[in-house]
Design a protein around this motif. Structure first.
Motif: not given
Length: 143
Positions: A104-118
């Protein structure tokens, strides 16, 4: 009887290789390779393959199985990624779930943020809950 009925939105379905000028749709489904030159407003976006757009994307649900690049901001209720996604603008979602790579080049906004990776977020990551399983390079400017 409804006084102001909402017009039905068309679907955009591309199987194989194709392109579109963008617009407002009920369902956008890509099975193959597609490029959209403009903004997309849709209820659901499903990509199985490679997809790119030069504009912003807004909708209820986005599911990416493959590789996608969004040329502008992304605003969605739920984003599910199995593969790789790049957003040139900001990313706003209620729920983000990534198995693979998110940039993401800008901002990232979420209630739930889940990442398996990078992931790489050049701006601010603002999330109610963050669950990370790191298998790749991860970078964020500010949390």
């Amino acid at each position: 009887m409804e006084l102001n009925p909402k017009p039905n939105k068309p679907n955009l379905i591309i199987s194989g290789v194709g392109s579109s000028a963008g617009g407002s749709f009920q369902l956008v489904r890509i099975d193959g390779v597609a490029k959209i030159a403009g903004d997309v407003d849709c209820a659901d976006l499903i990509v199985n393959g490679k997809f790119s757009t030069t504009g912003s994307v807004s909708g209820d649900s986005i599911e990416i199985n493959g590789d996608s690049e969004f040329g502008g901001a992304v605003q969605v209720n739920q984003l599910k990624v199995n593969g790789r996604v790049t957003a040139q603008g900001s990313l706003t979602a209620e729920k983000i779930r990534v198995s693979g790579s998110l940039k993401v080049k800008g901002n990232c906004e979420a209630e739930s943020f889940t990442v398996n990776g990078g992931f790489t977020i050049d701006g601010l990551l603002n999330a109610g809950s963050i669950d990370l399983t790191l298998y790749d390079h991860c970078k964020v400017n500010e949390i």
